[in-house]
Structure formats: structure tokens, C-alpha cells
Scaffold this active site. Structure first.
Site, PDB file in Angstrom:
ATOM      1  N   ASP A   1      99.853 -45.023  27.299  1.00 10.24           N
ATOM      2  CA  ASP A   1      98.887 -44.112  27.915  1.00 10.24           C
ATOM      3  C   ASP A   1      98.364 -43.172  26.838  1.00 10.24           C
ATOM      4  OD1 ASP A   1      97.316 -42.747  29.661  1.00 10.24           O
ATOM      5  OD2 ASP A   1      98.932 -42.071  30.975  1.00 10.24           O
ATOM      6  N   ALA A   2      97.404 -43.685  26.063  1.00 10.87           N
ATOM      7  CA  ALA A   2      96.862 -42.953  24.917  1.00 10.87           C
ATOM      8  C   ALA A   2      95.460 -42.418  25.163  1.00 10.87           C
ATOM      9  CB  ALA A   2      96.847 -43.858  23.680  1.00 10.87           C
ATOM     10  N   LYS A   3      94.732 -43.018  26.119  1.00 10.21           N
ATOM     11  CA  LYS A   3      93.377 -42.595  26.490  1.00 10.21           C
ATOM     12  C   LYS A   3      92.478 -42.436  25.270  1.00 10.21           C
ATOM     13  CE  LYS A   3      94.776 -40.377  30.819  1.00 10.21           C
ATOM     14  NZ  LYS A   3      96.246 -40.465  30.683  1.00 10.21           N
ATOM     15  N   ARG A   4      92.491 -43.422  24.408  1.00 10.62           N
ATOM     16  CA  ARG A   4      91.675 -43.373  23.205  1.00 10.62           C
ATOM     17  C   ARG A   4      90.219 -43.721  23.531  1.00 10.62           C
ATOM     18  NH1 ARG A   4      95.570 -40.648  21.603  1.00 10.62           N
ATOM     19  NH2 ARG A   4      96.848 -41.281  19.816  1.00 10.62           N
TER      20      ARG A   4
END
Length: 274
Positions: free
Chosen positions: A94-97
Site C-alpha cells: 500500500d504505497a499509493k505511488r
């Protein structure tokens, strides 16, 4: 390696539809009797791997809580990713890059290329520089048989300002779902979407053909009993409800943590049973 769609279907068939989050925020570390330090973070991660790795179909470490501890935090995250995958779980970072061009390509290599120590089975991404900006990640995921899970209708109330805005007769959130569906026409399930389980979303998810990550179970107020109605139009074989703090508050005892994960999973499966 088999394709992502096949690996995902096998995992949820064997372990049920639940994404267990690993969110080592400082308050949780303290409640587990662990120091708010790199050492406490590492111990937290080891406990979660032991309890959840053999239990949950998908495990979602929240990258920010590891990143806060710098290089030691990333080392702990690498161990969590490797440990959970070795235990048979799929890992969704869950990095939301989200970025453009070569920068997005670098993010894609970091999270989706086999040679990276951070390599996961999937990664979350933000499309708000335009869905097309995610193309390097989509290409990388298709090449390495992984997935990109794109923010469409998030569980935070502020998200509606953008996600519900209308463009040419459809919402921005729906446009994102439609773009993801177009990326899945080959059956690969390369593109999934994030759709919060905390409120009615107003999206047509019928033709997506990829994972619908539905965060919000437990601490954010969503319940398993609401899932069937909220996602009535979707192919619920792809629905992946997520719980983080709702499961993690049962730690640090490994057996209790595993039992909490199994209990939430069983509630979800009972609620979604045809």
C-alpha cells in the site's frame, strides 16, 4: 510464475476473501508493548508474518509506517514482504505511488520487478496525474504478472471532492474504473481499483475484471453484513474487503491475532455467500 488472476483466485479459494493490513502506527506499537523504534517495528512485522502470513489470502503492509523509520524501516518491510510471500500469501504494497514518465517507471520497478527487494504481488497507485501516467506501472505489472490497484472511490470523506466530480456525464471515479477495465480486457486482472466499503460508491463495477479492494472493515466502521448490498452490481469473486486495525488490535499474541483474522474472514465469506 502463473498469471496474477490465477494466483489471486487460487489464494482466495484456499483462504477466503480478506485482505489483512499491517499498519504499525505508533499507538499500535505502544499498545503491543513495543518501543516506537526501528526495533519495535521489526518485531511487529515478525509477529504479523507469523500470524497472518499462513492465514490471509492477501496481506497489505502500509508502506508509510515503515518509511517513517528510514532505511531500517524499509529493511523491516522487505522482511515482511518476503516472509508473507514465503508463507503463501499474496502481498499488496500500500504505497499509493503516482508520477509521470521515468519516475513512474522507477516506482514500478521498485514494487513490481522481481529483482527488487520490495517486490510485491501488487501495489496501490494514485491516478490523479491522469490514468495514462500509470502506464509504466501497468506495463511492468503485465510483464511480471502482477497488478496495480488504482484509487477510484476512497473511504475518506475528502475524496468525494475529486472522485465524484463530473466529466462528460460520468464521475472521475467512474472514469478510473472504466480505464482499469480497459486494461483488463486480456483477462490478466492487471488493474484493480480501491473502492471504500464505508459508503455507497455509485460506481458501475460490472465489467472491471480485476480486484476491488474495499478498505474500511472494523475501525473505519464498515461491516461485513453491508458488503453484499454495497457491491451488488460487482462480480463479488473479485471483491477483496480489507481490515487492518480491526484485526491488529488482537495482537501481539500470535494465536489471538490469527484467530481475529480468521473470524473477520469468516464473517466476510458468510455475508457474501450466494
Amino acid at each position: 510464475m502463473t498469471g496474477f488472476a490465477s494466483r489471486y483466485r487460487a489464494a482466495v479459494a484456499a483462504r477466503g476473501r480478506l485482505c489483512a493490513g499491517i499498519d504499525p502506527h505508533p499507538e499500535l506499537l505502544a499498545s503491543w508493548g513495543l518501543p516506537v523504534s526501528a526495533q519495535g517495528l521489526a518485531r511487529f512485522g515478525d509477529i504479523c508474518v507469523e500470524a497472518l502470513g499462513p492465514t490471509a489470502a492477501v496481506i497489505k503492509p502500509q508502506v508509510a509506517f515503515f518509511e517513517a523509520f528510514g532505511s531500517a524501516g524499509f529493511a523491516a518491510l522487505e522482511r515482511v514482504i518476503a516472509g508473507c510471500r514465503d508463507a503463501g500469501a499474496l502481498v499488496l504494497a500500500d504505497a499509493k505511488r503516482g508520477d509521470i514518465g521515468s519516475t513512474m517507471a522507477a516506482y514500478a520497478r521498485a514494487w513490481l520487478a522481481e529483482e527488487s527487494p520490495l517486490c510485491a504481488d501488487a501495489v496501490t497507485a494514485s491516478p490523479y496525474l491522469g490514468f495514462g501516467s500509470l502506464e509504466p506501472a501497468i506495463v511492468q505489472a503485465r510483464t511480471t504478472e502482477r497488478a496495480v490497484i488504482v484509487l477510484a472511490r476512497t473511504s475518506n470523506p475528502e475524496g468525494g471532492e475529486i472522485q465524484l466530480a463530473q466529466e462528460r456525464g460520468r464521475s472521475v471515479g467512474q472514469a478510473i474504473v472504466d480505464e482499469a477495465a480497459a486494461a483488463n480486457l486480456d483477462g490478466s486482472a492487471t488493474a484493480g481499483v480501491v473502492v471504500g466499503a464505508t459508503r455507497a460508491h455509485g460506481l458501475d463495477l460490472t465489467g472491471l475484471g480485476g480486484v476491488i479492494l474495499a478498505p474500511g472493515l472494523g475501525a473505519q466502521g464498515a461491516t461485513a453484513a453491508e458488503l453484499a448490498e454495497l457491491f451488488a452490481g460487482a462480480d463479488q469473486r473479485w471483491l477483496l474487503p480489507a481490515s487492518s486495525r480491526g484485526v491488529l488490535r488482537s495482537g501481539p499474541d500470535v494465536a489471538a491475532l490469527r484467530a481475529a483474522c480468521e473470524a473477520v474472514r469468516d464473517e466476510v465469506e458468510a455475508a457474501l455467500r450466494p
